[in-house]
Design an enzyme around this catalytic site. Structure first.
Site: not given
Ligand code: NAD
Length: 295
Positions: A93, A168, A243
């Site tokens: 990611t 995502k 994050k």
């Protein structure tokens, strides 16, 4: 049988690579942590001393790394060692800009690339049931499918370079919002004297229905097994949620889109992380919300 180079054999990468080995592929792996390499060896992965050794002879290279900076640095390192026509699948990611830079690096060297972040966590990685969000050309997405089929249950082509990461980031921003909202609703219910089971029975079958409650309930002993049943050990660590929610705010800033709830959820996660005794599962935010008095 294919030869696959796999870089980044951590909590997610190792079980994913192990599933490729179990399916009969030859996997050459590299990670910077010696203990991780030892575990990989025990799982049947051919371990390498350097990242570039893991890609020579491979027709497909998979990366599963912590962030965009590391992905770009690893790609700069391995691309010269890749044979022509190799397909790189980055499952990490990362921010959309880094993903686009990664595509450009691969294209300059005549290699194929898709950004391909995953959803499903460490249990999905072990069970081979991850969902992959693919960004890149139709041809490269098709080439990746036989390997993604082994590691996951579902692949969604999201668009061109960076589109997998964009999907995502949006998904995980929503997850941050639903889990904090759920923590508030359940904490309030407890204050009002409701039993956990009663709250679950009502909300999971009414308009409160959501993945955070129905699949990942943050109340021990209620609903399916979840990190709440294991003292909120991750699972999906709060640091990783910070994050991802941070990447969403970065993308919102860059695109000029207002995301007030996404912003607020990130702030709440940062406060929770600062006061938590360790890096707990992100669903543990309910325990922190319960300690807060109305200001
Ligand atoms: P992790 O920290 O367990 O694994 C990352 C691995 O990369 C580590 O083993 C580390 O040693 C290795 N590494 C770091 N720098 C390297 C380098 N230069 N060369 C080779 N190896 C290097 O993290 P994870 O939980 O496996 O997550 C990996 C990625 O997947 C992250 O981008 C994360 O956001 C994403 N992700 C994680 C989950 C989850 O539930 N853990 C779920 C979905 C997505």
């Amino acid at each position: 049988m294919a030869t696959i180079g796999f870089i980044g054999l951590g909590n997610m990468g190792l079980p994913m690579a192990t599933n490729l080995v179990k399916a009969g592929h030859e996997v050459l792996g590299f990670d910077t942590v010696p203990e991780t390499l030892q575990a990989a060896k025990e799982a049947g992965i051919i371990t390498c001393a350097e990242a570039k050794d893991a890609v020579g002879g491979a027709e497909t290279v998979i990366t599963m790394l912590p962030n965009g900076e590391i992905v770009l640095s690893v790609l700069n390192d391995i691309i010269p060692a890749c044979e022509s026509g190799v397909l790189i699948i980055d499952c990490s990611t990362v921010d959309v800009d880094s993903a686009k830079q990664a595509h450009a690096l691969a294209a300059e060297a005549g290699l194929g690339m898709i950004d391909c972040p995953v959803s499903g966590g460490i249990t999905g990685a072990a069970a081979g049931t991850l969902t992959f969000m693919m960004g890149g050309s139709e041809e490269n997405c098709k080439r990746a499918e036989p390997f993604l089929d082994i590691m996951g249950g579902r692949q969604v082509p999201c668009g061109e370079a960076g589109a997998g990461q964009a999907a995502k980031i949006c998904n995980n921003m929503l997850l941050a919002v639903t889990m904090t909202g759920l923590g508030e609703a359940l904490s309030l219910g407890r204050k009002l004297g409701l039993e956990d089971q009663a709250m679950f029975d009502v909300m999971s079958t009414s308009s409160g229905f959501c993945w955070s409650l129905n699949n990942y309930c943050p109340m021990p002993g209620i609903g399916p097994q979840s990190p709440a049943d294991n003292d909120f050990k991750p699972g999906f660590a709060t640091s990783l949620m910070i994050k991802d929610a941070g990447l969403a705010q970065q993308a919102a800033e860059a695109s000029g889109q207002s995301t007030p709830l996404g912003y607020q959820a990130l702030e709440l996660y940062k406060q929770f992380a600062a006061e938590a005794p360790e890096d707990l599962d992100f669903s543990g935010i309910i325990t922190w919300l319960e300690t807060k008095q109305r200001g």
